[in-house]
Design a protein around this motif. Structure first.
Motif, PDB file in Angstrom:
ATOM      1  N   CYS A 286       2.110   6.325  -2.652  1.00 26.74           N
ATOM      2  CA  CYS A 286       3.140   7.225  -3.414  1.00 26.74           C
ATOM      3  C   CYS A 286       2.691   7.536  -4.860  1.00 26.74           C
ATOM      4  O   CYS A 286       2.682   8.704  -5.201  1.00 26.74           O
ATOM      5  N   HIS A 287       1.870   6.806  -5.325  1.00 23.77           N
ATOM      6  CA  HIS A 287       1.124   7.055  -6.658  1.00 23.77           C
ATOM      7  C   HIS A 287       0.174   8.177  -6.345  1.00 23.77           C
ATOM      8  O   HIS A 287       0.122   9.283  -7.234  1.00 23.77           O
TER       9      HIS A 287
ATOM     10  N   ALA B   2       7.844   1.992  -7.312  1.00 22.96           N
ATOM     11  CA  ALA B   2       8.589   3.059  -7.590  1.00 22.96           C
ATOM     12  C   ALA B   2       8.832   4.197  -6.805  1.00 22.96           C
ATOM     13  O   ALA B   2       8.777   5.237  -7.122  1.00 22.96           O
ATOM     14  N   ASN B   3       8.853   3.766  -5.312  1.00 18.59           N
ATOM     15  CA  ASN B   3       8.389   4.985  -4.436  1.00 18.59           C
ATOM     16  C   ASN B   3       9.782   5.851  -4.452  1.00 18.59           C
ATOM     17  O   ASN B   3       9.337   7.029  -4.250  1.00 18.59           O
TER      18      ASN B   3
ATOM     19  N   GLY C 128       0.711  -1.099   0.144  1.00 18.52           N
ATOM     20  CA  GLY C 128       0.290  -0.290  -0.053  1.00 18.52           C
ATOM     21  C   GLY C 128       0.949   1.348   0.121  1.00 18.52           C
ATOM     22  O   GLY C 128       0.136   2.276  -0.295  1.00 18.52           O
ATOM     23  N   SER C 129       2.070   1.135   0.239  1.00 16.47           N
ATOM     24  CA  SER C 129       3.114   2.402   0.383  1.00 16.47           C
ATOM     25  C   SER C 129       3.200   2.837  -1.221  1.00 16.47           C
ATOM     26  O   SER C 129       3.477   3.848  -1.489  1.00 16.47           O
TER      27      SER C 129
ATOM     28  N   LEU D 127       3.895   6.441   5.283  1.00 18.59           N
ATOM     29  CA  LEU D 127       4.291   5.014   4.503  1.00 18.59           C
ATOM     30  C   LEU D 127       4.882   4.060   5.578  1.00 18.59           C
ATOM     31  O   LEU D 127       5.841   4.046   6.239  1.00 18.59           O
ATOM     32  N   SER D 128       4.097   3.119   5.892  1.00 17.10           N
ATOM     33  CA  SER D 128       4.568   2.032   7.015  1.00 17.10           C
ATOM     34  C   SER D 128       5.159   0.839   6.502  1.00 17.10           C
ATOM     35  O   SER D 128       4.433   0.102   5.255  1.00 17.10           O
ATOM     36  N   ALA D 129       6.309   0.259   6.863  1.00 17.29           N
ATOM     37  CA  ALA D 129       6.984  -0.821   6.337  1.00 17.29           C
ATOM     38  C   ALA D 129       7.298  -0.588   4.742  1.00 17.29           C
ATOM     39  O   ALA D 129       6.852  -1.563   3.959  1.00 17.29           O
TER      40      ALA D 129
END
Length: 328
Positions: free
Chosen positions: A169-170, A214-215, A164-165, A185-187
């Motif tokens: 980010c998207h 691609a965070n 989900g991070s 953003l977790s983990a």
């Protein structure tokens, strides 16, 4: 309901939910090929909307809203207990710290394509594209309108866990920046190459999720354009065996202030999906959220006051009656 594309969904909820208000719905999303998809989503509200509207007359009404993006292999029921505690604990902290305000916390959780009851293709680049489209649709047309007409102040938080991070980010790169106040953003991971997986998965993961994970590139690009990523906070696990701390921390610190990166000692990747993580998450968010208050001697003047949670005891949970109201 105001939105004809939002339908009441008859999905059963766990009997021991403990949530004072929640409802599962379906959102109809039209595809570029003319087809449509029904995406299940669930909202968690504390305290119940009726109490928020009727009580606290004369106080400023603040809606703190969280758009929650699940991890891999998760669905609405996987995180039900987590989000039930999340919404209640977050409210208790904020209301304790800001007794002059009438606060409510709203959390929205939704199923990715091919997860839970959401339809979608088998793992492929198509499912990545579809997930990105659904995320923007859910954010703009379901999440953003909530409480717009009844709250004096709205604060929008995007919280992504693990996979989900990437979704978060998207959204960070896509949504109007005035519509996102804070991103957690977790983990989190910086890119697909940092994912530790069996050899047989290596080729498939690079094909399926290359654009999704691609965070680092998203944060790097935003820092180049905006000059900073001061709305982004990151939680990393010291013992993360899926996205190793050493690799991801070294890259994140280049694009996010080191003071906005929190490394939780002695925990692994999945800890952020457990109830034990809620106090740390709530503290981190509360420490950064700002709520405007009106100074009594100057009615037209406002000051921004950051919420400080450290060394503040958590109040006993309130126990309002269970209500199931339609928020649309």
């Amino acid at each position: 309901m105001d939105n004809p594309n939002t339908l009441i969904c008859g999905l059963p909820l766990p009997e021991s939910s403990g949530s004072y208000e929640h409802k599962t719905r379906l959102r109809k999303i039209d595809g570029p090929d003319g087809s449509s998809t029904l995406i299940p989503y669930r909202v968690y509200v504390y305290p119940p909307l009726q109490r928020f509207v009727l009580e606290g007359e004369g106080r400023e009404k603040v809606g703190v809203k969280v758009f929650y993006c699940d991890g891999n292999a998760m669905n609405l029921d996987s995180h039900h207990s987590l989000l039930t505690e999340y919404v209640r604990s977050f409210y208790n902290h904020l209301q304790y710290l800001h007794p002059r305000h009438d606060i409510t916390v709203f959390i929205l959780n939704w199923d990715y394509p091919k997860y839970g009851l959401a339809p979608g293709p088998l793992p492929s680049q198509d499912i990545v594209v579809m997930t990105k489209r659904h995320a923007v649709e859910m954010y703009n047309h379901v999440f953003l309108p909530a409480y717009r007409d009844i709250a004096t102040t709205l604060i929008h938080v995007v919280h992504g866990y693990s996979l989900g991070s990437g979704v978060a980010c998207h959204l960070y790169a896509t949504i109007d920046p005035t519509h996102i106040d804070l991103i957690l953003l977790s983990a989190a991971f910086t890119g697909i190459h940092t994912y530790q997986a069996p050899t047989w998965w290596t080729k498939l993961k690079s094909i399926v999720y290359a654009d999704f994970f691609a965070n680092y590139q998203i944060l790097k690009q935003n820092k180049r354009v905006a000059g900073n990523n001061d709305r982004v906070m990151i939680q990393l696990a010291e013992l993360d065996a899926i996205f190793p701390l050493e690799v991801n921390f070294a890259r994140f610190v280049r694009v996010v202030r080191d003071t906005d990166i929190c490394v939780v000692e002695g925990v692994d990747h999945v800890w952020f999906a457990t109830l034990e993580s809620i106090p740390q998450t709530v503290e981190l968010l509360s420490d950064r959220i700002e709520i405007p208050i009106t100074v009594s001697s100057h009615p037209l003047r406002q000051q921004r006051v950051g919420l400080r949670l450290r060394d503040v005891p958590s109040p006993a949970p309130a126990t309002p009656p269970a209500l199931d109201l339609d928020l649309d």
